[in-house]
Motif scaffolding. Structure first.
Motif, PDB file in Angstrom:
ATOM      1  N   LYS A 122     -74.358-109.912  19.538  1.00  0.00           N
ATOM      2  CA  LYS A 122     -75.520-109.123  19.926  1.00  0.00           C
ATOM      3  C   LYS A 122     -76.819-109.916  19.982  1.00  0.00           C
ATOM      4  CE  LYS A 122     -75.981-104.898  18.742  1.00  0.00           C
ATOM      5  NZ  LYS A 122     -76.199-103.619  18.020  1.00  0.00           N
ATOM      6  N   ASN A 123     -76.859-111.125  19.446  1.00  0.00           N
ATOM      7  CA  ASN A 123     -78.105-111.881  19.391  1.00  0.00           C
ATOM      8  C   ASN A 123     -77.864-113.327  19.824  1.00  0.00           C
ATOM      9  OD1 ASN A 123     -79.937-109.812  17.882  1.00  0.00           O
ATOM     10  ND2 ASN A 123     -78.080-109.924  16.643  1.00  0.00           N
ATOM     11  N   SER A 124     -78.770-113.816  20.715  1.00  0.00           N
ATOM     12  CA  SER A 124     -78.607-115.167  21.241  1.00  0.00           C
ATOM     13  C   SER A 124     -79.955-115.853  21.377  1.00  0.00           C
ATOM     14  CB  SER A 124     -77.924-115.139  22.612  1.00  0.00           C
ATOM     15  OG  SER A 124     -76.604-114.650  22.513  1.00  0.00           O
ATOM     16  N   PHE A 125     -79.909-117.171  21.288  1.00  0.00           N
ATOM     17  CA  PHE A 125     -81.067-118.028  21.533  1.00  0.00           C
ATOM     18  C   PHE A 125     -80.878-118.650  22.913  1.00  0.00           C
ATOM     19  CE2 PHE A 125     -82.903-122.342  21.384  1.00  0.00           C
ATOM     20  CZ  PHE A 125     -84.226-122.013  21.164  1.00  0.00           C
ATOM     21  N   MET A 126     -81.918-118.527  23.771  1.00  0.00           N
ATOM     22  CA  MET A 126     -81.816-118.968  25.155  1.00  0.00           C
ATOM     23  C   MET A 126     -82.680-120.207  25.401  1.00  0.00           C
ATOM     24  SD  MET A 126     -79.829-116.465  26.002  1.00  0.00           S
ATOM     25  CE  MET A 126     -79.650-116.806  27.753  1.00  0.00           C
ATOM     26  N   ALA A 149     -93.808-129.121  43.748  1.00  0.00           N
ATOM     27  CA  ALA A 149     -92.561-129.100  42.993  1.00  0.00           C
ATOM     28  C   ALA A 149     -92.856-128.653  41.564  1.00  0.00           C
ATOM     29  CB  ALA A 149     -91.902-130.472  42.994  1.00  0.00           C
ATOM     30  N   GLN A 150     -91.907-127.979  40.979  1.00  0.00           N
ATOM     31  CA  GLN A 150     -92.134-127.435  39.634  1.00  0.00           C
ATOM     32  C   GLN A 150     -90.867-127.512  38.786  1.00  0.00           C
ATOM     33  OE1 GLN A 150     -94.616-123.806  38.969  1.00  0.00           O
ATOM     34  NE2 GLN A 150     -92.670-122.908  38.313  1.00  0.00           N
ATOM     35  N   TYR A 151     -91.036-127.922  37.526  1.00  0.00           N
ATOM     36  CA  TYR A 151     -89.965-127.948  36.543  1.00  0.00           C
ATOM     37  C   TYR A 151     -90.282-126.906  35.475  1.00  0.00           C
ATOM     38  CZ  TYR A 151     -88.928-132.484  38.677  1.00  0.00           C
ATOM     39  OH  TYR A 151     -88.648-133.498  39.575  1.00  0.00           O
ATOM     40  N   ASP A 152     -89.330-126.020  35.227  1.00  0.00           N
ATOM     41  CA  ASP A 152     -89.478-124.993  34.185  1.00  0.00           C
ATOM     42  C   ASP A 152     -88.567-125.341  33.016  1.00  0.00           C
ATOM     43  OD1 ASP A 152     -90.639-124.015  36.468  1.00  0.00           O
ATOM     44  OD2 ASP A 152     -89.929-121.968  36.186  1.00  0.00           O
ATOM     45  N   ILE A 153     -89.141-125.383  31.828  1.00  0.00           N
ATOM     46  CA  ILE A 153     -88.369-125.583  30.601  1.00  0.00           C
ATOM     47  C   ILE A 153     -88.864-124.555  29.592  1.00  0.00           C
ATOM     48  CG2 ILE A 153     -87.732-127.180  28.763  1.00  0.00           C
ATOM     49  CD1 ILE A 153     -88.456-129.471  30.651  1.00  0.00           C
ATOM     50  N   GLY A 154     -87.954-123.731  29.087  1.00  0.00           N
ATOM     51  CA  GLY A 154     -88.415-122.672  28.202  1.00  0.00           C
ATOM     52  C   GLY A 154     -87.382-122.238  27.188  1.00  0.00           C
ATOM     53  N   ILE A 155     -87.827-121.364  26.296  1.00  0.00           N
ATOM     54  CA  ILE A 155     -86.969-120.798  25.272  1.00  0.00           C
ATOM     55  C   ILE A 155     -87.177-119.288  25.239  1.00  0.00           C
ATOM     56  CG2 ILE A 155     -86.911-122.866  23.833  1.00  0.00           C
ATOM     57  CD1 ILE A 155     -89.004-121.588  22.040  1.00  0.00           C
ATOM     58  N   GLY A 156     -86.178-118.581  24.725  1.00  0.00           N
ATOM     59  CA  GLY A 156     -86.290-117.134  24.640  1.00  0.00           C
ATOM     60  C   GLY A 156     -85.280-116.556  23.672  1.00  0.00           C
ATOM     61  N   TYR A 157     -85.385-115.258  23.479  1.00  0.00           N
ATOM     62  CA  TYR A 157     -84.471-114.520  22.609  1.00  0.00           C
ATOM     63  C   TYR A 157     -83.837-113.405  23.425  1.00  0.00           C
ATOM     64  CZ  TYR A 157     -82.964-110.926  19.321  1.00  0.00           C
ATOM     65  OH  TYR A 157     -82.235-109.967  18.668  1.00  0.00           O
ATOM     66  N   ARG A 158     -82.538-113.271  23.316  1.00  0.00           N
ATOM     67  CA  ARG A 158     -81.812-112.213  24.024  1.00  0.00           C
ATOM     68  C   ARG A 158     -81.111-111.313  23.018  1.00  0.00           C
ATOM     69  NH1 ARG A 158     -77.795-113.431  28.992  1.00  0.00           N
ATOM     70  NH2 ARG A 158     -79.861-113.721  29.938  1.00  0.00           N
ATOM     71  N   HIS A 159     -81.263-110.009  23.246  1.00  0.00           N
ATOM     72  CA  HIS A 159     -80.585-109.022  22.391  1.00  0.00           C
ATOM     73  C   HIS A 159     -79.689-108.147  23.257  1.00  0.00           C
ATOM     74  CE1 HIS A 159     -79.835-106.106  19.234  1.00  0.00           C
ATOM     75  NE2 HIS A 159     -80.184-105.151  20.079  1.00  0.00           N
ATOM     76  N   TYR A 160     -78.390-108.103  22.915  1.00  0.00           N
ATOM     77  CA  TYR A 160     -77.437-107.225  23.593  1.00  0.00           C
ATOM     78  C   TYR A 160     -77.383-105.896  22.850  1.00  0.00           C
ATOM     79  CZ  TYR A 160     -75.820-111.487  25.899  1.00  0.00           C
ATOM     80  OH  TYR A 160     -75.751-112.642  26.627  1.00  0.00           O
ATOM     81  N   PHE A 161     -77.340-104.822  23.611  1.00  0.00           N
ATOM     82  CA  PHE A 161     -77.339-103.504  22.992  1.00  0.00           C
ATOM     83  C   PHE A 161     -75.968-103.124  22.423  1.00  0.00           C
ATOM     84  CE2 PHE A 161     -80.740-103.051  26.311  1.00  0.00           C
ATOM     85  CZ  PHE A 161     -81.790-103.107  25.415  1.00  0.00           C
ATOM     86  N   ARG A 162     -74.902-103.739  22.931  1.00  0.00           N
ATOM     87  CA  ARG A 162     -73.559-103.469  22.430  1.00  0.00           C
ATOM     88  C   ARG A 162     -72.802-104.778  22.252  1.00  0.00           C
ATOM     89  NH1 ARG A 162     -73.787 -99.448  26.610  1.00  0.00           N
ATOM     90  NH2 ARG A 162     -73.956 -97.354  25.759  1.00  0.00           N
ATOM     91  N   PRO A 163     -71.916-104.877  21.265  1.00  0.00           N
ATOM     92  CA  PRO A 163     -71.096-106.088  21.090  1.00  0.00           C
ATOM     93  C   PRO A 163     -69.805-106.001  21.903  1.00  0.00           C
ATOM     94  CG  PRO A 163     -70.731-104.635  19.250  1.00  0.00           C
ATOM     95  CD  PRO A 163     -71.739-103.931  20.140  1.00  0.00           C
TER      96      PRO A 163
END
Length: 264
Positions: A122-126, A149-163
């Protein structure tokens, strides 16, 4: 002599008559009765008053039997709660909507995706990555030469509502943008009225927070998801201002179709 034998025979007969040559045996008679105890079967009868539910139960066995579903039961309604997929600790996702965009707009090239480190179901690091390149088009194409030109580098948090195999999710995070401006305004140093951004050859470092929502289907190895949401690019006005793309300044709409694979 005869008289003596007669007397002896008489005595022997009398003596034998007094002997008890028989034994008495006592036999105990045991009488057994068989008692039958009826045991009530442990079965409960359930009456379903809702005829719609009864019809649905009768229609459950409607599918072709498979190895995982030998009875051929209809399991579609249980997909939201099916946790039988193989969970991987790391997933690699690729955005394929960029290829569809390229077919409709040849001036934009964009390739991206993300690396998902799944702590649990249910929880992930992106970790996000993307490369985009835009060249002038429309009314700008006869004024500008070059590209951004553009380079994107990022981080995020993902939450799934169901396992489960199917689940909705929400993403919150931000990307660091490394943007390279490399274009010329051909009207610079002319007598024409030039109110457009001037030639620019430099790098800009920007930031873009985002919030996305979506739906995902997770299998034993492959995953498929549809992701959509909003992002805001903090940037100054330049060539691509108000144009609809990944490298547009200000508020932008993100639409992504991701195909992924579980690594380990």
């Amino acid at each position: 002599m005869k008289t003596l034998l007669t007397i002896l025979l008489f005595c022997a007969t009398a003596f034998s008559a007094n002997l008890n040559l028989h034994d008495t045996v006592f036999v105990e008679q045991i009488v057994r009765d068989t008692v039958y105890i009826p045991i009530k079967a442990k079965t409960d009868t359930i009456y379903i008053k809702n005829t719609a539910v009864a019809k649905q139960q009768l229609q459950e066995k409607c599918c072709t039997p498979t190895e995982r579903n030998p009875l051929g039961e209809d399991t579609t309604k249980f997909l939201r709660y099916d946790t039988s997929y193989t969970h991987h600790s790391v997933y690699l996702h690729f955005d394929i909507v960029s290829f569809l965009w390229l077919m409709s707009d040849s001036t934009l090239t964009s390739v991206g995706g993300n690396l998902e480190i799944a702590g649990n179901r249910k929880n992930s690091f992106m970790m996000n990555f993307r490369y985009s390149k835009k060249i002038p088009w429309g009314t700008s194409s006869h004024i500008y030469n070059g590209y951004i030109a553009q380079y994107d580098i990022g981080i995020g948090y993902r939450h799934y509502f169901r396992p489960s195999k199917y689940s909705g999710f929400i993403d919150i995070g931000g990307n660091w943008l490394i943007r390279k401006h490399d274009y010329d305004n051909t009207w610079d140093n002319t007598n024409l009225i030039n109110d457009r951004p001037h030639s620019r050859h430099e790098n800009a470092y920007l930031y873009s927070p985002y919030i996305h929502s979506g739906h995902i289907f997770r299998g034993d190895r492959n995953v498929f998801s549809i992701e959509y949401g909003l992002a805001y690019n903090f940037t100054d006005k330049e060539l691509l201002n108000k144009q609809y793309s990944y490298i547009t300044g200000g508020l932008q709409l993100d639409i992504r179709i991701n195909f992924g694979v579980g690594i380990f």
